[in-house]
Write an enzyme that holds these catalytic residues in place. Structure first.
Site, PDB file in Angstrom:
ATOM      1  N   ARG A  18      36.869 -16.840 104.995  1.00 37.76           N
ATOM      2  CA  ARG A  18      37.092 -16.337 103.638  1.00 37.76           C
ATOM      3  C   ARG A  18      37.052 -17.469 102.616  1.00 37.76           C
ATOM      4  O   ARG A  18      36.456 -17.343 101.539  1.00 37.76           O
ATOM      5  CB  ARG A  18      38.445 -15.619 103.573  1.00 37.76           C
ATOM      6  CG  ARG A  18      38.788 -15.055 102.198  1.00 37.76           C
ATOM      7  CD  ARG A  18      40.135 -14.341 102.223  1.00 37.76           C
ATOM      8  NE  ARG A  18      40.518 -13.831 100.922  1.00 37.76           N
ATOM      9  CZ  ARG A  18      40.129 -12.670 100.427  1.00 37.76           C
ATOM     10  NH1 ARG A  18      39.337 -11.882 101.139  1.00 37.76           N
ATOM     11  NH2 ARG A  18      40.517 -12.279  99.228  1.00 37.76           N
ATOM     12  N   HIS A  53      34.485 -17.741  99.433  1.00 45.43           N
ATOM     13  CA  HIS A  53      34.959 -17.832  98.056  1.00 45.43           C
ATOM     14  C   HIS A  53      34.551 -19.152  97.402  1.00 45.43           C
ATOM     15  O   HIS A  53      34.475 -19.234  96.176  1.00 45.43           O
ATOM     16  CB  HIS A  53      36.477 -17.647  98.008  1.00 45.43           C
ATOM     17  CG  HIS A  53      36.893 -16.222  98.139  1.00 45.43           C
ATOM     18  ND1 HIS A  53      37.754 -15.592  97.258  1.00 45.43           N
ATOM     19  CD2 HIS A  53      36.552 -15.268  99.037  1.00 45.43           C
ATOM     20  CE1 HIS A  53      37.937 -14.337  97.609  1.00 45.43           C
ATOM     21  NE2 HIS A  53      37.212 -14.118  98.698  1.00 45.43           N
ATOM     22  N   ASN A  70      41.576 -14.687  93.917  1.00 46.93           N
ATOM     23  CA  ASN A  70      41.964 -15.657  94.940  1.00 46.93           C
ATOM     24  C   ASN A  70      43.466 -15.752  95.189  1.00 46.93           C
ATOM     25  O   ASN A  70      43.889 -16.075  96.295  1.00 46.93           O
ATOM     26  CB  ASN A  70      41.455 -17.059  94.555  1.00 46.93           C
ATOM     27  CG  ASN A  70      39.959 -17.197  94.668  1.00 46.93           C
ATOM     28  OD1 ASN A  70      39.320 -16.548  95.477  1.00 46.93           O
ATOM     29  ND2 ASN A  70      39.372 -18.038  93.831  1.00 46.93           N
ATOM     30  N   HIS A 109      34.515  -9.115 108.013  1.00 43.59           N
ATOM     31  CA  HIS A 109      35.764  -8.360 107.904  1.00 43.59           C
ATOM     32  C   HIS A 109      36.245  -7.840 109.254  1.00 43.59           C
ATOM     33  O   HIS A 109      37.354  -7.330 109.365  1.00 43.59           O
ATOM     34  CB  HIS A 109      35.607  -7.204 106.919  1.00 43.59           C
ATOM     35  CG  HIS A 109      35.569  -7.646 105.492  1.00 43.59           C
ATOM     36  ND1 HIS A 109      35.276  -6.795 104.443  1.00 43.59           N
ATOM     37  CD2 HIS A 109      35.791  -8.863 104.927  1.00 43.59           C
ATOM     38  CE1 HIS A 109      35.313  -7.464 103.306  1.00 43.59           C
ATOM     39  NE2 HIS A 109      35.626  -8.723 103.576  1.00 43.59           N
TER      40      HIS A 109
END
Length: 336
Positions: free
Chosen positions: A68, A72, A100, A199
């Site tokens: 993740r 990001h 975030n 995911h």
């Protein structure tokens, strides 16, 4: 773009691309190479792997945290380590942006890896490269595929709080809007569906799926959510009065294993996030629906495309970072 999109759908994507800006980042033609550290820090890949082995062994969820963090990072200014910067008097970082805050918890792992790398090869390996390598190893350690990681990134000396709020997809965003955000990064619809497969090892916070389990989404074609799964999620996430940070696995079948069961859940209307379920259920998801069905049926096809898409995402660069960037001594702060 999927030729089956309607003109209205295409206009929607174009408008979002215009909102994101005119400057495009590119997921190709980068000056990265596989042997960048061959002479300057030949042990870097071994160091990263060993530290990630320790992190994932202590808590399998650490794999998802690193993946993740990498995602990001790359969607804001390219893969330049800007997500790792802490706020200072003179720099506003990205960690506290709405997309975030309270959801990025892998920085301490990167710090530990960086310390080990610095002790072996001082001021040689960028934090951006460490994070990219660690994301690959994280996936492997929970059963996912291998891919070669091109390296040679520089660490940005800036961060962009505003882009962190606009460029990153959100859990309740529409399918067309998310497609536009991927296209902006030079990533295709196929890349989007494959990368969403991460995911399979992710966790979702109650605040990010509350409206899905208590509201209704008219844009879905079918299977907005199964009643049994809705009931299970409601036991984790109350409608009001707190619980925002309560978490649940996005893949309850094999939450700590990187596999294709995430897509199988979407076929049953059991996607936790509305943005995930829309890939299968949206009226506009003609192309994405077929990809979901293919990856649900063929784990090897998913693994192959995920590997290719991770390399492509990891190659997103901002040419400025190669001109003004540096190799940070501490991933949280720009060198002084």
């Amino acid at each position: 773009m999927d030729p089956s999109f309607t003109s209205k759908s295409l206009l929607h994507v174009v408008l979002i691309l215009g909102f994101l800006g005119t400057t495009r980042l590119h997921a190709s033609d980068t000056p990265l190479t596989l042997d960048y550290y061959a002479s300057t820090c030949p042990t870097v890949f071994d160091i990263v792997r060993k530290e990630m082995e320790c992190a994932v062994l202590s808590d399998p969820r650490n794999a998802a945290k690193i993946v993740r963090l990498h995602f990001h990072d790359c969607f804001v200014q390219g893969c330049d380590g800007s997500i790792l910067l802490d706020d200072t008097v003179t720099l506003k970082g990205e960690k506290k942006a709405a997309n975030n805050i309270n959801s990025l918890k892998g920085s301490a792992i990167v710090d530990r890896i960086k310390n080990m790398v610095e002790s072996e090869c001082p001021a040689v390996v960028s934090c951006a490269d460490i994070l990219t390598i660690a994301a690959r190893d994280a996936v492997i350690l929970v059963g996912g595929p291998y891919w070669d990681v091109p390296v040679g990134r520089k660490d940005s000396v800036t961060a962009n709080f505003d882009l962190a709020n606009t460029n990153l997809p959100t859990p309740e965003e529409s399918l067309l809007s998310i497609i536009a955000k991927f296209l902006y990064q030079g990533l295709s619809v196929t890349d989007m569906v494959a990368l969403a497969g991460a995911h399979t090892i992710g966790m979702a916070q109650c605040k990010n799926f509350r409206s899905r389990i208590y509201g209704s989404f008219d844009s879905t074609l079918k299977n907005p959510i199964s009643e049994s799964h809705r009931s299970n999620l409601r036991s984790v996430c109350p409608p009001v009065g707190g619980g925002d940070n309560n978490i649940t696995a996005m893949d309850y079948m094999t939450p700590n294993l990187f596999d294709n069961s995430f897509y199988q859940l979407l076929l049953n209307g059991e996607g936790v996030l509305n943005s995930d379920q829309e890939m299968y259920s949206s009226l506009f998801g003609i192309e994405t629906r077929e990809l979901v069905k293919m990856y649900a049926a063929d784990p090897l096809a998913f693994f192959q495309q995920f590997s290719e898409s991770m390399v492509k995402m990891g190659n997103i660069t901002n040419s400025e970072s190669f001109i003004t960037g540096e190799v940070r001594k501490n991933c949280r702060f720009v060198n002084t």
